[in-house]
Design an enzyme around this catalytic site. Sequence first.
Site: not given
Ligand SMILES: *Cc1c(COP(=O)(O)O)cnc(C)c1O
Length: 363
Positions: A101, A171, A195
């Site tokens: 990511w 993030d 998540k």
């Molecule tokens: C799942 C995830 C993403 C991507 O998320 P989307 O909503 O599918 O774009 C980005 N960063 C992390 C840390 C993730 O776990």
Amino acid sequence: MSRVYNFSAGPAVLPEEVLREAAEEMLDYRGTGMSVMEMSHRSKAYETIIQEAESDLRELMNIPDNYKVLFQQGGASQQFAMIPMNLMKNRVADYIVTGQWAKKAYEEACIYGKANKIASSEDKTFSYIPDCSHLPVSEDADYVYICENNTIYGTKFKTLPDTKGKTLVADVSSCFLSEPVDVSKYGLIYGGVQKNIGPAGVVIVIIREDLITEDVLPGTPTMLRYKIHADNASLYNTPPAYGIYICGKVFKWLKKQGGLEAIKAYNEKKAKILYDFLDESRLFRGTVRKEDRSLMNVPFVTGNPELDAAFVKEAREAGFENLKGHRSVGGMRASIYNAMPLEGVEKLVEFMKDFEEKNLCTE
Ligand SMILES: *Cc1c(COP(=O)(O)O)cnc(C)c1O
């Protein structure tokens, strides 16, 4: 009705209580005679929903007044572009690459300016967090970027990097609300909610006010400007209204659990059960450097891909879903987010012990 133990990395398990409440309110939300899904986002009822969601989140995370909370769409992935478009004033940013990511975010930033990879753990398949105490932070960097919890690899920053005074952008998709955070240490915190908080389709951005400006990269679409969302209290256009409503319920559920200190203690207890077993097991082992282990995502392997596959299959039959590791890593991964009950982890470990016994005897 029977619910499984769902160890999915995302979309992931939500508190049963929240789902039940949403089901009860499905046809007639509190006397409005309609579902929240059918409601104008400009209605009084919806205004209350989004405002309460924001104030509960502010309370949970102790968000300072000089930060805005934005409910947006486009997934966490859209932020990979939105961040450079809005924050790269000098067109320079530093990225710490600790997984897929972070790598995707870094690659996206390269489209807009000079993105520097100032640390990485790619040399060992992202199984650790690099030392970030003496980073070669660029003098003209607009920000330093991290992915705080690496969903795929199961690592987590236990201390934030020394950014030498530069704005920290994080993030937190897979560790959102899993423990208390000091928001003031960040310029921008964001996460997709699927998540740990709610249904896919909502992204929460917590951003310091001085970073919200008209001065964005040329060509930045209106919808991708933080300012437009901040000025309109996340109601510039139709927001992901139902998703925000569920997030709001999860915030209330978290407050009822005792807030983030309490949920952290619970998460530590759950993770310890699993990690302790992995450390003593003669069949399974964790794949991550111990001091960098995530409380949320726990990857593990037997070392034998066939046995891994057999484990995933048998686990599934026993009611433990989504334990297959990410396609880039293999093996297994148990995601044990806030809403995974302790009992789910205990039962998984019991199942693993049985599997171990069976499979060690036959060797
Ligand atoms: C799942 C995830 C993403 C991507 O998320 P989307 O909503 O599918 O774009 C980005 N960063 C992390 C840390 C993730 O776990």
